[in-house]
Design a protein around this motif. Structure first.
Motif, PDB file in Angstrom:
ATOM      1  N   VAL A 130       0.845  -1.196   0.000  1.00 18.36           N
ATOM      2  CA  VAL A 130       0.000   0.000   0.000  1.00 18.36           C
ATOM      3  C   VAL A 130       0.882   1.250   0.000  1.00 18.36           C
ATOM      4  O   VAL A 130       0.540   2.263  -0.590  1.00 18.36           O
ATOM      5  CB  VAL A 130      -0.946  -0.001   1.230  1.00 18.36           C
ATOM      6  N   ALA A 131       2.048   1.145   0.652  1.00 19.93           N
ATOM      7  CA  ALA A 131       2.988   2.263   0.735  1.00 19.93           C
ATOM      8  C   ALA A 131       4.401   1.719   0.533  1.00 19.93           C
ATOM      9  O   ALA A 131       4.661   0.534   0.766  1.00 19.93           O
ATOM     10  CB  ALA A 131       2.865   2.949   2.093  1.00 19.93           C
ATOM     11  N   ARG A 132       5.307   2.605   0.101  1.00 16.17           N
ATOM     12  CA  ARG A 132       6.691   2.188  -0.135  1.00 16.17           C
ATOM     13  C   ARG A 132       7.574   2.329   1.099  1.00 16.17           C
ATOM     14  O   ARG A 132       8.651   1.772   1.155  1.00 16.17           O
ATOM     15  CB  ARG A 132       7.299   3.008  -1.270  1.00 16.17           C
ATOM     16  N   SER A 133       7.108   3.117   2.078  1.00 21.37           N
ATOM     17  CA  SER A 133       7.920   3.370   3.265  1.00 21.37           C
ATOM     18  C   SER A 133       6.997   3.688   4.433  1.00 21.37           C
ATOM     19  O   SER A 133       5.801   3.937   4.247  1.00 21.37           O
ATOM     20  CB  SER A 133       8.852   4.563   3.022  1.00 21.37           C
ATOM     21  N   ARG A 134       7.561   3.697   5.629  1.00 19.33           N
ATOM     22  CA  ARG A 134       6.767   4.097   6.803  1.00 19.33           C
ATOM     23  C   ARG A 134       6.261   5.528   6.634  1.00 19.33           C
ATOM     24  O   ARG A 134       5.141   5.841   7.012  1.00 19.33           O
ATOM     25  CB  ARG A 134       7.602   3.988   8.075  1.00 19.33           C
ATOM     26  N   SER A 135       7.101   6.386   6.091  1.00 13.50           N
ATOM     27  CA  SER A 135       6.705   7.779   5.884  1.00 13.50           C
ATOM     28  C   SER A 135       5.487   7.868   4.968  1.00 13.50           C
ATOM     29  O   SER A 135       4.522   8.578   5.251  1.00 13.50           O
ATOM     30  CB  SER A 135       7.882   8.556   5.292  1.00 13.50           C
ATOM     31  N   ALA A 137       3.374   5.466   4.366  1.00 14.39           N
ATOM     32  CA  ALA A 137       2.253   4.812   5.044  1.00 14.39           C
ATOM     33  C   ALA A 137       1.587   5.770   6.033  1.00 14.39           C
ATOM     34  O   ALA A 137       0.361   5.829   6.133  1.00 14.39           O
ATOM     35  CB  ALA A 137       2.729   3.555   5.769  1.00 14.39           C
ATOM     36  N   LEU A 138       2.400   6.544   6.753  1.00 17.34           N
ATOM     37  CA  LEU A 138       1.845   7.509   7.693  1.00 17.34           C
ATOM     38  C   LEU A 138       1.060   8.592   6.957  1.00 17.34           C
ATOM     39  O   LEU A 138      -0.037   8.983   7.386  1.00 17.34           O
ATOM     40  CB  LEU A 138       2.959   8.121   8.544  1.00 17.34           C
ATOM     41  N   ALA A 139       1.589   9.063   5.831  1.00 21.52           N
ATOM     42  CA  ALA A 139       0.869  10.055   5.028  1.00 21.52           C
ATOM     43  C   ALA A 139      -0.452   9.472   4.532  1.00 21.52           C
ATOM     44  O   ALA A 139      -1.482  10.158   4.517  1.00 21.52           O
ATOM     45  CB  ALA A 139       1.728  10.515   3.854  1.00 21.52           C
ATOM     46  N   TRP A 140      -0.459   8.209   4.145  1.00 24.19           N
ATOM     47  CA  TRP A 140      -1.674   7.526   3.692  1.00 24.19           C
ATOM     48  C   TRP A 140      -2.703   7.501   4.830  1.00 24.19           C
ATOM     49  O   TRP A 140      -3.888   7.773   4.615  1.00 24.19           O
ATOM     50  CB  TRP A 140      -1.309   6.108   3.237  1.00 24.19           C
ATOM     51  N   CYS A 141      -2.245   7.183   6.057  1.00 30.37           N
ATOM     52  CA  CYS A 141      -3.147   7.146   7.215  1.00 30.37           C
ATOM     53  C   CYS A 141      -3.748   8.524   7.494  1.00 30.37           C
ATOM     54  O   CYS A 141      -4.947   8.648   7.781  1.00 30.37           O
ATOM     55  CB  CYS A 141      -2.405   6.643   8.454  1.00 30.37           C
ATOM     56  N   VAL A 142      -2.931   9.553   7.403  1.00 33.32           N
ATOM     57  CA  VAL A 142      -3.410  10.913   7.649  1.00 33.32           C
ATOM     58  C   VAL A 142      -4.460  11.299   6.609  1.00 33.32           C
ATOM     59  O   VAL A 142      -5.504  11.869   6.936  1.00 33.32           O
ATOM     60  CB  VAL A 142      -2.235  11.915   7.672  1.00 33.32           C
ATOM     61  N   ARG A 143      -4.210  10.979   5.333  1.00 33.69           N
ATOM     62  CA  ARG A 143      -5.202  11.270   4.282  1.00 33.69           C
ATOM     63  C   ARG A 143      -6.508  10.536   4.543  1.00 33.69           C
ATOM     64  O   ARG A 143      -7.595  11.086   4.356  1.00 33.69           O
ATOM     65  CB  ARG A 143      -4.655  10.893   2.904  1.00 33.69           C
TER      66      ARG A 143
END
Length: 173
Positions: A130-135, A137-143
């Motif tokens: 779903v994401a390439r990195s933790r960073s 992934a965190l941006a995805w969660c915030v969105r």
């Protein structure tokens, strides 16, 4: 926290500074502590008779691209003025019908400390592709939170803005 008055001042300055022929309706302007994002609402394209969705979408993207190139120098001059005046970066975007495009915008790094359960959530998103990195992934969660809790976040921002406004009217220290 950015006060309502500060946001109104920025919006007022841009409404007076932006050329009228750049917008079919007033620009959408958002302000945070790092950036001012100006999204101009351009007139929609007149789709040719019998045009499909793909043709209409491409016509709108073409209008946005042409606007970007045709107005680059003038937008940069306005941005320089605003950046000097408000000490924030200025980013630009356009909306043409249902097509929205940001030309420039900041991606500001944010430091956070997470415990293992939160890191595991991010790692699951990375491991699942779903994401390439933790960073990311965190941006995805915030969105995702912003998308699903938009009304609550708007109410919270309004309340915080009211507190900031009251603070500015309070007694001097």
């Amino acid at each position: 926290m950015i006060t309502n008055e500060a946001v109104e001042r920025v919006r007022g300055w841009f409404s007076g500074r932006l050329p009228e022929d750049w917008q079919a309706s007033p620009a959408d302007i958002s302000v945070d502590r790092d950036e001012i994002v100006v999204t101009l609402n351009l007139p929609d394209t007149a789709a040719s008779e019998g045009a499909g969705e793909a043709e209409t979408a491409e016509a709108r993207a073409g209008r946005a691209s042409a606007f970007r190139e045709d107005t680059r120098e003038q937008r940069m001059a306005i941005a320089r003025e605003a950046q000097h005046r408000y000490e924030r970066a200025v980013s630009w975007g356009v909306r043409v019908g249902e097509h929205e495009q940001l030309f420039t915008h900041l991606a500001t790094p944010t430091m956070t400390r997470l415990r293992q359960p939160q890191r595991q959530v991010l790692d699951t998103l990375v491991d699942a592709g779903v994401a390439r990195s933790r960073s990311e992934a965190l941006a995805w969660c915030v969105r995702l939170v912003a998308q699903h809790e938009d009304d609550w976040l708007a109410e919270l921002r309004a309340a915080m803005s009211q507190v900031a406004d009251v603070r500015t009217r309070g007694p001097a220290a």
